[in-house]
Scaffold this motif. Structure first.
Motif, PDB file in Angstrom:
ATOM      1  N   THR A 161     -32.476 -33.433   9.207  1.00  0.00           N
ATOM      2  CA  THR A 161     -32.236 -32.670   7.981  1.00  0.00           C
ATOM      3  C   THR A 161     -32.863 -33.349   6.774  1.00  0.00           C
ATOM      4  N   ALA A 162     -33.041 -32.550   5.729  1.00  0.00           N
ATOM      5  CA  ALA A 162     -33.465 -33.068   4.435  1.00  0.00           C
ATOM      6  C   ALA A 162     -32.791 -32.205   3.376  1.00  0.00           C
ATOM      7  N   ALA A 163     -32.377 -32.835   2.293  1.00  0.00           N
ATOM      8  CA  ALA A 163     -31.735 -32.115   1.193  1.00  0.00           C
ATOM      9  C   ALA A 163     -32.734 -31.939   0.055  1.00  0.00           C
ATOM     10  N   GLU A 164     -32.563 -30.857  -0.693  1.00  0.00           N
ATOM     11  CA  GLU A 164     -33.459 -30.599  -1.812  1.00  0.00           C
ATOM     12  C   GLU A 164     -32.689 -30.321  -3.098  1.00  0.00           C
ATOM     13  N   ALA A 165     -33.395 -30.503  -4.192  1.00  0.00           N
ATOM     14  CA  ALA A 165     -32.905 -30.144  -5.516  1.00  0.00           C
ATOM     15  C   ALA A 165     -33.862 -29.112  -6.100  1.00  0.00           C
ATOM     16  N   PHE A 166     -33.377 -28.358  -7.080  1.00  0.00           N
ATOM     17  CA  PHE A 166     -34.185 -27.294  -7.667  1.00  0.00           C
ATOM     18  C   PHE A 166     -34.593 -27.657  -9.090  1.00  0.00           C
ATOM     19  N   ALA A 167     -35.900 -27.699  -9.304  1.00  0.00           N
ATOM     20  CA  ALA A 167     -36.420 -28.061 -10.611  1.00  0.00           C
ATOM     21  C   ALA A 167     -36.127 -26.992 -11.656  1.00  0.00           C
ATOM     22  N   ASP A 168     -36.213 -25.733 -11.245  1.00  0.00           N
ATOM     23  CA  ASP A 168     -36.165 -24.616 -12.196  1.00  0.00           C
ATOM     24  C   ASP A 168     -34.839 -23.865 -12.207  1.00  0.00           C
ATOM     25  N   ARG A 169     -33.781 -24.478 -11.670  1.00  0.00           N
ATOM     26  CA  ARG A 169     -32.473 -23.832 -11.661  1.00  0.00           C
ATOM     27  C   ARG A 169     -31.424 -24.728 -12.311  1.00  0.00           C
ATOM     28  N   ALA A 170     -30.479 -24.075 -13.005  1.00  0.00           N
ATOM     29  CA  ALA A 170     -29.365 -24.804 -13.608  1.00  0.00           C
ATOM     30  C   ALA A 170     -28.294 -25.056 -12.553  1.00  0.00           C
ATOM     31  N   TYR A 171     -27.560 -26.158 -12.739  1.00  0.00           N
ATOM     32  CA  TYR A 171     -26.509 -26.566 -11.806  1.00  0.00           C
ATOM     33  C   TYR A 171     -25.144 -26.454 -12.471  1.00  0.00           C
ATOM     34  N   ALA A 201     -35.309 -38.326  -9.475  1.00  0.00           N
ATOM     35  CA  ALA A 201     -35.994 -39.271  -8.596  1.00  0.00           C
ATOM     36  C   ALA A 201     -35.578 -40.710  -8.885  1.00  0.00           C
ATOM     37  N   ARG A 202     -35.356 -41.029 -10.142  1.00  0.00           N
ATOM     38  CA  ARG A 202     -35.010 -42.406 -10.518  1.00  0.00           C
ATOM     39  C   ARG A 202     -33.528 -42.728 -10.335  1.00  0.00           C
ATOM     40  N   GLU A 203     -32.665 -41.787 -10.773  1.00  0.00           N
ATOM     41  CA  GLU A 203     -31.237 -42.081 -10.867  1.00  0.00           C
ATOM     42  C   GLU A 203     -30.370 -41.297  -9.889  1.00  0.00           C
ATOM     43  N   GLY A 204     -30.928 -40.259  -9.250  1.00  0.00           N
ATOM     44  CA  GLY A 204     -30.145 -39.452  -8.326  1.00  0.00           C
ATOM     45  C   GLY A 204     -29.125 -38.567  -9.007  1.00  0.00           C
ATOM     46  N   VAL A 205     -29.422 -38.121 -10.234  1.00  0.00           N
ATOM     47  CA  VAL A 205     -28.514 -37.231 -10.955  1.00  0.00           C
ATOM     48  C   VAL A 205     -29.299 -36.100 -11.606  1.00  0.00           C
ATOM     49  N   ILE A 206     -28.603 -34.969 -11.817  1.00  0.00           N
ATOM     50  CA  ILE A 206     -29.141 -33.833 -12.556  1.00  0.00           C
ATOM     51  C   ILE A 206     -28.110 -33.432 -13.600  1.00  0.00           C
ATOM     52  N   GLU A 207     -28.578 -33.113 -14.788  1.00  0.00           N
ATOM     53  CA  GLU A 207     -27.664 -32.663 -15.837  1.00  0.00           C
ATOM     54  C   GLU A 207     -27.227 -31.234 -15.559  1.00  0.00           C
ATOM     55  N   ALA A 208     -25.916 -31.020 -15.471  1.00  0.00           N
ATOM     56  CA  ALA A 208     -25.360 -29.691 -15.224  1.00  0.00           C
ATOM     57  C   ALA A 208     -25.409 -28.848 -16.487  1.00  0.00           C
ATOM     58  N   ILE A 209     -25.082 -27.575 -16.346  1.00  0.00           N
ATOM     59  CA  ILE A 209     -25.197 -26.636 -17.453  1.00  0.00           C
ATOM     60  C   ILE A 209     -24.250 -26.978 -18.597  1.00  0.00           C
TER      61      ILE A 209
END
Length: 256
Positions: A161-171, A201-209
Motif C-alpha cells: 500500500t501507499a498513502a496519498e495527500a491531495f494538493a488541491d483539496r481542503a482537509y 513533505a518536510r513536517e508530515g502535516v497539512i493545514e486544515a480548513i
C-alpha cells in the motif's frame, strides 16, 4: 534525501467532455492514475494517454470507479459486493490490456471519486475492491487516502500500500477531505498549494480548513487533472519541492 511521488488523475477526456490537459500533466507528474472507462474516458482516449505516459516514463496506475459516467463517478452508490468486485476486476483488466498494447504496465490501483471516498470509511466496500485487486494481480500496490480504512484493509489482505495527500483539496480537522459541495473545498492558488505540499513533505502535516494542523503521512501527492489551474499547481509544486532538495519519484517503481 526526502522522496515523494506526484500523481494526477488522467485519461478522463472524451471529445464532448474534455476535463484535463493530459499531455502537459504527463510532463510534470511521476505517476498517472488512468481512468478505466466506467466514470470517464473512451478506449481510444485512454489508450492515447497510456501511450503518452509510456513515452514520458511515467508510472501507470489504474483509476477504477463506480459505473457512473453521467455523474463522473462522484455519486455515492451502495453496490452489492459481487457486482462491485466484478466491476473493479473488469476495469483493471481493460486498462492492463490497453497498457500492454502500448508497451506499458499497470503498477498500482487508485480508486476514483465516490468509490475512493467510500472505501476510505466503508470496510465492506473496501474489502470488495481489495478482493478485486488480489484476484487480478496481487502485486499491484493499493494507493489510498492517508488514514483511510482502505489502506488498513489492503494491508491485512497482504497487498502493498501507499498513502496519498491531495494538493488541491481542503482537509477537515479530522483528516478527511472537505466535501466538494462546501465552499473552499477545492484549492486553486499554485503558490499556496506548493507551500502546503512542501510542509507536508518536510513536517508530515497539512493545514486544515479551520487552521489546525492535521498529521498526514503520505508517499504521494495528487493534483487532480480536472481542477482549474491544475497544470500551474502541479508545476509549482514540483518546482518548489525540487528546489528545496526533495526528489520526485514514483512510489510504485519505475515505468515499464
Amino acid at each position: 534525501m526526502t522522496t515523494i511521488d506526484l500523481n494526477s488523475d488522467l485519461g478522463e477526456n472524451t471529445p464532448d467532455r474534455v476535463v484535463a490537459d493530459d499531455a502537459a500533466m504527463l510532463g510534470i507528474v511521476s505517476s498517472a492514475n488512468v481512468a478505466c472507462g466506467f466514470h470517464a474516458g473512451s478506449p481510444e482516449g485512454i489508450r492515447k494517454t497510456l501511450a503518452s505516459a509510456v513515452a514520458h516514463g511515467v508510472t501507470i496506475g489504474a483509476h477504477p470507479g463506480y459505473r457512473d459516467y453521467e455523474g463522473f463517478g462522484r455519486k455515492a452508490m451502495d453496490v452489492d459486493s459481487a457486482t462491485l468486485q466484478a466491476h473493479v476486476e473488469y476495469q483493471l483488466g481493460a486498462l492492463m490490456g490497453l497498457a500492454a498494447a502500448v508497451g506499458g504496465a499497470v503498477r498500482y490501483v487508485k480508486p476514483h471519486g465516490a468509490l475512493y471516498n467510500t472505501i476510505a470509511r466503508d470496510e465492506r466496500q473496501a474489502r470488495d475492491v481489495v478482493a478485486a485487486i488480489r484476484a487480478v494481480d496481487p502485486s499491484l500496490v493499493m494507493l489510498g487516502l492517508a488514514g483511510g480504512v482502505a489502506i488498513d484493509v489492503a494491508e491485512r489482505a497482504g497487498l502493498a500500500t501507499a498513502a496519498e495527500a491531495f494538493a488541491d483539496r481542503a482537509y477537515t480537522p479530522g483528516g478527511e477531505l472537505v466535501s466538494r459541495t462546501e465552499p473552499g473545498s477545492v484549492l486553486h492558488d499554485p503558490e499556496l498549494v506548493a507551500a502546503r505540499m512542501l510542509r507536508l513533505a518536510r513536517e508530515g502535516v497539512i493545514e486544515a480548513i479551520d487552521g489546525s494542523l492535521v498529521p498526514v503521512r503520505a508517499a504521494s501527492i495528487c493534483v487532480h487533472g480536472d481542477s482549474a489551474g491544475a497544470i500551474e499547481m502541479a508545476r509549482a509544486t514540483r518546482d518548489l519541492l525540487e528546489a528545496e532538495g526533495i526528489r520526485i519519484a514514483p512510489f510504485a517503481g519505475e515505468a515499464a
